[in-house]
Design a protein around this motif. Structure first.
Motif, mmCIF file in Angstrom:
data_model
loop_
_atom_site.group_PDB
_atom_site.id
_atom_site.type_symbol
_atom_site.label_atom_id
_atom_site.label_comp_id
_atom_site.label_asym_id
_atom_site.label_seq_id
_atom_site.Cartn_x
_atom_site.Cartn_y
_atom_site.Cartn_z
ATOM 1 N N ILE A 102 -18.172 63.154 9.540
ATOM 2 C CA ILE A 102 -18.169 61.824 8.929
ATOM 3 C C ILE A 102 -17.271 61.843 7.693
ATOM 4 C CG2 ILE A 102 -20.514 61.334 9.722
ATOM 5 C CD1 ILE A 102 -21.371 61.623 6.724
ATOM 6 N N GLU A 103 -16.865 60.680 7.273
ATOM 7 C CA GLU A 103 -16.090 60.528 6.039
ATOM 8 C C GLU A 103 -17.062 60.451 4.872
ATOM 9 O OE1 GLU A 103 -12.725 60.401 3.888
ATOM 10 O OE2 GLU A 103 -12.493 59.912 6.015
ATOM 11 N N GLY A 104 -16.934 61.369 3.905
ATOM 12 C CA GLY A 104 -17.782 61.314 2.724
ATOM 13 C C GLY A 104 -19.006 62.202 2.819
ATOM 14 N N ASP A 105 -19.907 62.004 1.866
ATOM 15 C CA ASP A 105 -21.093 62.833 1.700
ATOM 16 C C ASP A 105 -22.330 62.047 2.124
ATOM 17 O OD1 ASP A 105 -23.288 64.311 0.686
ATOM 18 O OD2 ASP A 105 -22.036 65.188 -0.869
ATOM 19 N N SER A 106 -23.008 62.519 3.154
ATOM 20 C CA SER A 106 -24.139 61.763 3.692
ATOM 21 C C SER A 106 -25.294 61.677 2.713
ATOM 22 C CB SER A 106 -24.616 62.393 5.004
ATOM 23 O OG SER A 106 -25.119 63.701 4.789
ATOM 24 N N ILE A 107 -25.444 62.640 1.813
ATOM 25 C CA ILE A 107 -26.528 62.570 0.832
ATOM 26 C C ILE A 107 -26.319 61.370 -0.098
ATOM 27 C CG2 ILE A 107 -27.562 63.728 -1.178
ATOM 28 C CD1 ILE A 107 -27.264 66.343 0.260
ATOM 29 N N LEU A 108 -25.070 61.118 -0.480
ATOM 30 C CA LEU A 108 -24.784 59.959 -1.320
ATOM 31 C C LEU A 108 -25.046 58.663 -0.564
ATOM 32 C CD1 LEU A 108 -21.533 61.120 -3.142
ATOM 33 C CD2 LEU A 108 -23.925 61.445 -3.795
ATOM 34 N N PHE A 109 -24.702 58.628 0.720
ATOM 35 C CA PHE A 109 -24.995 57.438 1.526
ATOM 36 C C PHE A 109 -26.504 57.254 1.675
ATOM 37 C CE2 PHE A 109 -20.739 58.519 3.584
ATOM 38 C CZ PHE A 109 -20.045 57.630 2.784
ATOM 39 N N TRP A 110 -27.217 58.380 1.803
ATOM 40 C CA TRP A 110 -28.669 58.302 1.892
ATOM 41 C C TRP A 110 -29.260 57.711 0.612
ATOM 42 C CZ3 TRP A 110 -33.189 57.900 3.990
ATOM 43 C CH2 TRP A 110 -34.338 58.253 3.279
ATOM 44 N N LEU A 111 -28.794 58.177 -0.546
ATOM 45 C CA LEU A 111 -29.326 57.657 -1.809
ATOM 46 C C LEU A 111 -29.062 56.166 -1.930
ATOM 47 C CD1 LEU A 111 -28.323 60.568 -4.214
ATOM 48 C CD2 LEU A 111 -30.617 60.008 -3.393
ATOM 49 N N ARG A 112 -27.874 55.723 -1.530
ATOM 50 C CA ARG A 112 -27.556 54.299 -1.565
ATOM 51 C C ARG A 112 -28.519 53.518 -0.671
ATOM 52 N NH1 ARG A 112 -24.814 51.678 2.181
ATOM 53 N NH2 ARG A 112 -23.787 49.711 1.716
ATOM 54 N N PHE A 113 -28.739 54.000 0.535
ATOM 55 C CA PHE A 113 -29.655 53.352 1.468
ATOM 56 C C PHE A 113 -31.082 53.365 0.921
ATOM 57 C CE2 PHE A 113 -32.632 53.477 5.009
ATOM 58 C CZ PHE A 113 -32.179 52.472 5.852
ATOM 59 N N TYR A 114 -31.485 54.520 0.389
ATOM 60 C CA TYR A 114 -32.853 54.673 -0.099
ATOM 61 C C TYR A 114 -33.149 53.720 -1.247
ATOM 62 C CZ TYR A 114 -36.970 56.857 -2.211
ATOM 63 O OH TYR A 114 -38.214 57.068 -2.740
ATOM 64 N N TYR A 115 -32.277 53.647 -2.242
ATOM 65 C CA TYR A 115 -32.540 52.795 -3.393
ATOM 66 C C TYR A 115 -32.452 51.314 -3.040
ATOM 67 C CZ TYR A 115 -32.646 56.804 -6.536
ATOM 68 O OH TYR A 115 -32.990 57.969 -7.167
ATOM 69 N N ARG A 116 -31.692 50.971 -2.024
ATOM 70 C CA ARG A 116 -31.683 49.581 -1.569
ATOM 71 C C ARG A 116 -33.033 49.192 -0.976
ATOM 72 N NH1 ARG A 116 -26.105 47.761 1.529
ATOM 73 N NH2 ARG A 116 -24.845 47.455 -0.351
ATOM 74 N N HIS A 117 -33.663 50.143 -0.300
ATOM 75 C CA HIS A 117 -34.945 49.850 0.345
ATOM 76 C C HIS A 117 -36.141 50.183 -0.540
ATOM 77 C CE1 HIS A 117 -32.250 49.755 3.819
ATOM 78 N NE2 HIS A 117 -33.204 49.098 4.450
ATOM 79 N N ARG A 118 -35.897 50.974 -1.592
ATOM 80 C CA ARG A 118 -36.978 51.324 -2.507
ATOM 81 C C ARG A 118 -36.497 51.085 -3.941
ATOM 82 N NH1 ARG A 118 -41.830 51.721 -1.273
ATOM 83 N NH2 ARG A 118 -42.409 53.837 -1.863
ATOM 84 N N PRO A 119 -36.211 49.830 -4.297
ATOM 85 C CA PRO A 119 -35.655 49.556 -5.631
ATOM 86 C C PRO A 119 -36.570 49.982 -6.769
ATOM 87 C CG PRO A 119 -36.333 47.512 -4.543
ATOM 88 C CD PRO A 119 -36.381 48.590 -3.506
ATOM 89 N N GLY A 120 -37.867 50.053 -6.515
ATOM 90 C CA GLY A 120 -38.790 50.476 -7.551
ATOM 91 C C GLY A 120 -38.612 51.928 -7.967
ATOM 92 N N ARG A 121 -37.882 52.693 -7.170
ATOM 93 C CA ARG A 121 -37.651 54.107 -7.485
ATOM 94 C C ARG A 121 -36.378 54.323 -8.304
ATOM 95 N NH1 ARG A 121 -42.427 56.668 -6.023
ATOM 96 N NH2 ARG A 121 -42.984 56.229 -3.847
ATOM 97 N N ARG A 122 -35.677 53.260 -8.652
ATOM 98 C CA ARG A 122 -34.394 53.421 -9.336
ATOM 99 C C ARG A 122 -34.525 54.088 -10.705
ATOM 100 N NH1 ARG A 122 -29.791 51.421 -7.295
ATOM 101 N NH2 ARG A 122 -29.943 50.039 -5.480
ATOM 102 N N ILE A 123 -35.725 54.192 -11.234
ATOM 103 C CA ILE A 123 -35.918 54.896 -12.493
ATOM 104 C C ILE A 123 -35.441 56.349 -12.387
ATOM 105 C CG2 ILE A 123 -38.279 55.557 -11.893
ATOM 106 C CD1 ILE A 123 -37.020 54.563 -15.389
ATOM 107 N N PHE A 124 -35.504 56.890 -11.162
ATOM 108 C CA PHE A 124 -35.062 58.270 -10.952
ATOM 109 C C PHE A 124 -33.546 58.414 -11.107
ATOM 110 C CE2 PHE A 124 -39.186 58.426 -8.850
ATOM 111 C CZ PHE A 124 -39.670 59.666 -9.236
ATOM 112 N N GLN A 125 -32.813 57.303 -11.076
ATOM 113 C CA GLN A 125 -31.370 57.389 -11.246
ATOM 114 C C GLN A 125 -30.989 57.856 -12.653
ATOM 115 O OE1 GLN A 125 -30.543 53.338 -9.192
ATOM 116 N NE2 GLN A 125 -28.676 54.552 -8.874
ATOM 117 N N ILE A 126 -31.884 57.646 -13.619
ATOM 118 C CA ILE A 126 -31.629 58.149 -14.970
ATOM 119 C C ILE A 126 -31.566 59.675 -14.945
ATOM 120 C CG2 ILE A 126 -32.514 58.273 -17.333
ATOM 121 C CD1 ILE A 126 -33.859 55.545 -16.831
ATOM 122 N N ALA A 127 -32.540 60.280 -14.261
ATOM 123 C CA ALA A 127 -32.544 61.745 -14.137
ATOM 124 C C ALA A 127 -31.329 62.213 -13.347
ATOM 125 C CB ALA A 127 -33.828 62.212 -13.460
#
Length: 301
Positions: A16-41
């Motif tokens: 695939i083009e790019g890093d799937s972990i980064l795509f996963w994080l994008r997908f995850y935070y879109r579906h779990r916006p309440g977890r975005r506090i972890f983006q600070i860490a």
């Protein structure tokens, strides 16, 4: 020699083009916006990584930290949805075709990646029957419930250790490996036939040194790819991060199991060209699964 030919494919940046972990994080935070506090860490961990105070293995654990707070069934459902609705549209068609070509040649195909198996295992929907090896995560057992690796992060030398643990220590003989990254030098050196797929600058230099084939085509410049990766790391978003779904998912698995599509012939020709200077016995083993008969002895006198 039938059945002895293996083909190993890296996933991120290769299949695939790019890093799937980064795509996963994008997908995850879109579906779990309440977890975005972890983006600070996550942002703090990226800074420490840039300052070389944190290695890539620890950075990955911090980025995946919020998964430790998900119920197993919820995480499983999200991972399956991520692959079904996002990841299957990101495959590089030419590399995926090559993987299928190896399958139709009777080779044993293995996708081996540092990506987490919690979502990687779901990519079978676009692959032939093959082995998928990824990083096994243990959720919520470390300090502050940080995830931990089971048997290590499947990267670099750890890929070879995993293959040896699985009894594949000799699988590099007559084997193929495809990767884009210099971290996969151990895997590329493990096999007889390495292929560098749109390699990083460092791997490109190594390929020239070892006279390895480079499979290349035009794409985004390096600076643009790095900028997108930084945006994804910091914000779980980047311009153009949405996959192109216009053509549908690439090659669903079952329809291709009973027929040989036209692209297989193209890739077999490319493989023959790559191995044109090899011993005839090797060519026979790779393309038919049987060694060529030995040449008759030259009459003496």
């Amino acid at each position: 020699m039938a059945g002895t030919v293996h083909a190993f494919f890296d996933f991120d940046g290769t299949l695939i083009e790019g890093d799937s972990i980064l795509f996963w994080l994008r997908f995850y935070y879109r579906h779990r916006p309440g977890r975005r506090i972890f983006q600070i860490a996550g942002a703090a961990a990226v800074l420490l990584y840039v300052l070389r105070l944190l290695n890539s293995h620890a950075l990955k654990r911090v980025l995946l930290w919020p998964m430790s707070f998900e119920r197993p069934e919820r995480l499983e459902a999200l991972a399956a949805a991520f692959v079904r609705d996002d990841l299957v549209f990101r495959f590089r068609q030419s590399v995926l075709e090559r993987l299928w070509a190896h399958h139709f040649l009777g080779h044993k195909v293995t996708v081996i990646s540092a990506s987490g198996t919690f979502y990687l295992k779901h990519i079978q929907s676009v692959l032939p029957p093959c082995t998928v090896l990824g990083t096994e995560m243990e959720w919520g057992r470390g300090f502050l419930r940080l995830p931990a690796y089971r048997d290590g992060n499947l990267r670099g030398e750890n890929k070879i250790r995993r293959l040896k643990d699985l009894g594949l220590g000799e699988a590099g003989r007559l084997g193929f490996a495809y990767s884009d990254h210099h971290q996969d030098m151990p895997l590329l050196r493990f096999v007889d036939f390495p292929v560098c797929v749109r390699p990083t600058p460092r791997l490109r230099r190594r390929a020239r040194s070892f006279v390895w084939p480079v499979w290349d085509w035009p794409g985004l410049p390096v600076w643009r790819r790095r900028l997108n990766a930084i945006c994804m790391l910091l914000f779980a978003w980047a311009p153009g991060a949405d996959p192109d779904r216009s053509g549908g998912a690439k090659f669903p698995g079952k329809p291709l199991q009973d027929e040989k599509p036209p692209f297989v012939r193209i890739h077999v020709r490319a493989l023959r060209e790559m191995l044109k200077d090899s011993d005839p016995a090797i060519l026979e083993a790779v393309f038919t699964g049987h060694p060529a008969p030995p040449a008759p002895p030259t009459p003496s006198g």
